[in-house]
Write an enzyme that holds these catalytic residues in place. Structure first.
Site, PDB file in Angstrom:
ATOM      1  CB  CYS A  35     -18.465 -15.003  18.958  1.00 57.57           C
ATOM      2  SG  CYS A  35     -17.159 -14.745  17.601  1.00 57.57           S
ATOM      3  CB  CYS A 104     -15.079 -18.946  12.195  1.00 56.51           C
ATOM      4  SG  CYS A 104     -16.403 -19.398  13.434  1.00 56.51           S
TER       5      CYS A 104
HETATM    6 FE1  FES Z   1     -16.668 -16.271  16.509  1.00 56.77          FE
HETATM    7 FE2  FES Z   1     -15.984 -18.496  15.548  1.00 56.77          FE
HETATM    8  S1  FES Z   1     -17.447 -18.438  16.955  1.00 56.77           S
HETATM    9  S2  FES Z   1     -14.992 -16.555  15.347  1.00 56.77           S
END
Ligand code: FES
Length: 127
Positions: A35, A104
Site C-alpha cells: 500500500c 495496518c
Molecule cells: Fe496500508 Fe492501511 S492501507 S497501512
C-alpha cells in the site's frame, strides 16, 4: 453495521501522540510495500520505562488509528512489556478492524518493535 468502530474513528480523527521526539532513545521506521504506507515511531526511555512515545504516519486511516492506539498501549510501560505488543492487541483495543485492514495494525506492531530494536542496539554500543 459500520465498517469502522467508533474507537477507530476517534483515534483517526484525534490521533494521540502525533509528532517527533528530537532526542529519542529509539526510532523505528517501517513501511508496507503493497500500500506504500509508512510509519515512524519515536521512543523516550528512562529506567527501562517508556516515558514518551510519538509517531508520524503517512498512511490510511486505519494505520493512523493503529499508531495512535499502539502509542497509548505502551506509554508508561516497561520496555519488556512493549516488546510483547501484538497487532492483535492493537486491533482489539480499537474494537476491531476489517480483515483487509489488519495489515495496518501489523505496521504499528512492527514500528514499535523497530524502535525498541534501535534502542537496544544503541545501548549495546554504549556499554
Ligand atoms: Fe496500508 Fe492501511 S492501507 S497501512
Amino acid at each position: 453495521m459500520a465498517l469502522y468502530s467508533e474507537k477507530v474513528m476517534d483515534h483517526f480523527r484525534n490521533p494521540r501522540n502525533v509528532g517527533v521526539i528530537e532526542d529519542a532513545d529509539g526510532v523505528g521506521e517501517v513501511g508496507n510495500a503493497k500500500c506504500g504506507d509508512i510509519m515512524k515511531m519515536y521512543l523516550k526511555i528512562e529506567d527501562d520505562i517508556i516515558q514518551d512515545v510519538k509517531f508520524e504516519t503517512f498512511g490510511c486511516g486505519s494505520a493512523i488509528a493503529s499508531s495512535s492506539m499502539a502509542t497509548e498501549l505502551i506509554k508508561g510501560k516497561p520496555v519488556a512489556e512493549a516488546m510483547e505488543l501484538t497487532n492483535k492487541a492493537v486491533a482489539e483495543a480499537l474494537d476491531g478492524l476489517p480483515a483487509y485492514k489488519m495489515h495496518c495494525s501489523v505496521l504499528a506492531e512492527e514500528a514499535i518493535h523497530a524502535a525498541l530494536d534501535d534502542y537496544h542496539s544503541r545501548n549495546k554500543k554504549e556499554t
